[in-house]
Design a protein around this motif. Structure first.
Motif, PDB file in Angstrom:
ATOM      1  N   LEU A   1       2.676   6.957  -8.729  1.00 33.33           N
ATOM      2  CA  LEU A   1       3.799   6.189  -8.183  1.00 33.33           C
ATOM      3  C   LEU A   1       5.101   6.593  -8.878  1.00 33.33           C
ATOM      4  O   LEU A   1       6.146   6.742  -8.230  1.00 33.33           O
ATOM      5  CB  LEU A   1       3.537   4.697  -8.361  1.00 33.33           C
ATOM      6  CG  LEU A   1       4.470   3.743  -7.627  1.00 33.33           C
ATOM      7  CD1 LEU A   1       4.189   3.766  -6.131  1.00 33.33           C
ATOM      8  CD2 LEU A   1       4.320   2.323  -8.160  1.00 33.33           C
TER       9      LEU A   1
ATOM     10  N   VAL B   1       2.620  -3.321 -10.834  1.00 35.04           N
ATOM     11  CA  VAL B   1       1.536  -2.351 -10.664  1.00 35.04           C
ATOM     12  C   VAL B   1       0.345  -2.811 -11.498  1.00 35.04           C
ATOM     13  O   VAL B   1       0.486  -3.076 -12.698  1.00 35.04           O
ATOM     14  CB  VAL B   1       1.969  -0.942 -11.101  1.00 35.04           C
ATOM     15  CG1 VAL B   1       0.828   0.049 -10.928  1.00 35.04           C
ATOM     16  CG2 VAL B   1       3.196  -0.486 -10.330  1.00 35.04           C
TER      17      VAL B   1
ATOM     18  N   GLN C   1       0.839  -1.193   0.000  1.00 37.91           N
ATOM     19  CA  GLN C   1       0.000   0.000   0.000  1.00 37.91           C
ATOM     20  C   GLN C   1       0.876   1.246   0.000  1.00 37.91           C
ATOM     21  O   GLN C   1       1.870   1.325   0.730  1.00 37.91           O
ATOM     22  CB  GLN C   1      -0.926  -0.008   1.218  1.00 37.91           C
ATOM     23  CG  GLN C   1      -1.957  -1.127   1.179  1.00 37.91           C
ATOM     24  CD  GLN C   1      -2.877  -1.108   2.377  1.00 37.91           C
ATOM     25  OE1 GLN C   1      -2.429  -1.007   3.511  1.00 37.91           O
ATOM     26  NE2 GLN C   1      -4.175  -1.202   2.122  1.00 37.91           N
ATOM     27  N   TRP C   2       0.483   2.210  -0.825  1.00 37.19           N
ATOM     28  CA  TRP C   2       1.256   3.445  -0.935  1.00 37.19           C
ATOM     29  C   TRP C   2       0.314   4.592  -1.280  1.00 37.19           C
ATOM     30  O   TRP C   2      -0.639   4.429  -2.055  1.00 37.19           O
ATOM     31  CB  TRP C   2       2.325   3.301  -2.020  1.00 37.19           C
ATOM     32  CG  TRP C   2       3.106   4.560  -2.274  1.00 37.19           C
ATOM     33  CD1 TRP C   2       4.208   5.008  -1.604  1.00 37.19           C
ATOM     34  CD2 TRP C   2       2.802   5.557  -3.263  1.00 37.19           C
ATOM     35  NE1 TRP C   2       4.620   6.212  -2.103  1.00 37.19           N
ATOM     36  CE2 TRP C   2       3.778   6.579  -3.123  1.00 37.19           C
ATOM     37  CE3 TRP C   2       1.809   5.696  -4.229  1.00 37.19           C
ATOM     38  CZ2 TRP C   2       3.776   7.717  -3.933  1.00 37.19           C
ATOM     39  CZ3 TRP C   2       1.810   6.820  -5.037  1.00 37.19           C
ATOM     40  CH2 TRP C   2       2.796   7.816  -4.885  1.00 37.19           C
TER      41      TRP C   2
ATOM     42  N   TYR D   1       1.502  -3.422  -6.160  1.00 42.90           N
ATOM     43  CA  TYR D   1       0.802  -2.181  -5.828  1.00 42.90           C
ATOM     44  C   TYR D   1      -0.477  -2.117  -6.651  1.00 42.90           C
ATOM     45  O   TYR D   1      -0.446  -2.223  -7.881  1.00 42.90           O
ATOM     46  CB  TYR D   1       1.682  -0.966  -6.136  1.00 42.90           C
ATOM     47  CG  TYR D   1       0.953   0.349  -6.068  1.00 42.90           C
ATOM     48  CD1 TYR D   1       0.482   0.845  -4.853  1.00 42.90           C
ATOM     49  CD2 TYR D   1       0.717   1.092  -7.214  1.00 42.90           C
ATOM     50  CE1 TYR D   1      -0.199   2.048  -4.783  1.00 42.90           C
ATOM     51  CE2 TYR D   1       0.045   2.308  -7.165  1.00 42.90           C
ATOM     52  CZ  TYR D   1      -0.414   2.779  -5.941  1.00 42.90           C
ATOM     53  OH  TYR D   1      -1.087   3.965  -5.881  1.00 42.90           O
TER      54      TYR D   1
END
Length: 229
Positions: free
Chosen positions: A118, A86, A39-40, A111
């Motif tokens: 990102l 991703v 998680q970002w 992600y």
């Protein structure tokens, strides 16, 4: 890099189509997300890759991992490097995690979300060993070509994230997109083509179900492999 206002209102490079999870997807997400999920948020700043992967190793970024067939196989075959995949579709993420788990792959993190924020805010420049953009959304209609991820500004951002000698590897089965990719990548003065035009498909990139479907439909597959100098 786009300014902050552009980042907040950027054009999406993917066409989100919400599918329905099957029981196996739900099971994989519940069981495997703690192991592979990452998680970002933009407010989190740059990713600490050694902390994320638990070691210091070259990092590969794959934008749009689909159902994970290539990402899982390439992670398995290249365990000396770490892969950050991703993807926006939960079903594809679940499939990738299940494949990785079956192979016993640990050098993979995933992600879920839009790759562009990102790229802009999550990755320190000059830190990636390779960026892969395999079979991105082609956006067939001319008026939608501005949504294609392989265009000048995005390529410049990607190139900035690569180390010197790092590789940007794109692949598509859409002929006009392949020509656009070749034009855009060739125009970037910080990149050099490793081939004379399109590159032969490298042995390390698996032939996926998606690619086999393209072959059956009579579409040619184009690889473009550029190196940062």
């Amino acid at each position: 890099m786009p300014d902050q206002s552009q980042q907040h209102r950027h054009i999406l490079t993917f066409n989100f189509r919400q599918g329905r999870n099957k029981p196996r997807h739900d099971e994989a997400m519940e069981r495997l997300w703690p192991r592979y999920g990452f998680q970002w948020e933009p407010a989190d700043g740059r990713i600490d890759f050694p902390k994320l992967f638990g070691r210091t190793a070259p990092v590969v970024l794959e934008i749009g991992s689909g159902n994970g067939e290539a990402a899982a196989a390439m992670s398995d075959a290249d365990r000396e490097r770490d892969l950050l995949a991703v993807e926006v579709y939960p079903q594809g993420i679940a499939d990738l995690m299940a494949r990785a788990d079956e192979l016993g792959v640990d050098n993979l993190r995933i992600y879920e979300g839009d790759a562009l924020p990102l790229l802009w805010k999550g990755i320190e420049p000059g830190t990636l060993d390779e960026i892969r953009v395999y079979f991105p959304d082609p956006w067939h209609k001319v008026r939608h070509h501005k949504r294609r991820i392989v265009q000048r500004d995005h390529v410049a951002t990607m190139r900035g994230l690569l180390r010197e000698g790092g590789v940007l590897h794109c692949a598509t089965d859409i002929a006009d997109y392949a020509e656009q990719m070749l034009e855009v990548l060739s125009a970037d003065e910080g990149l050099e083509n490793t081939a004379d035009g399109f590159a032969p498909r490298p042995d390390h990139r698996p032939v996926t179900k998606f690619e086999r479907r393209g072959h059956r439909a009579g579409r040619e597959i184009f690889d473009l492999i550029f190196r940062k100098h």
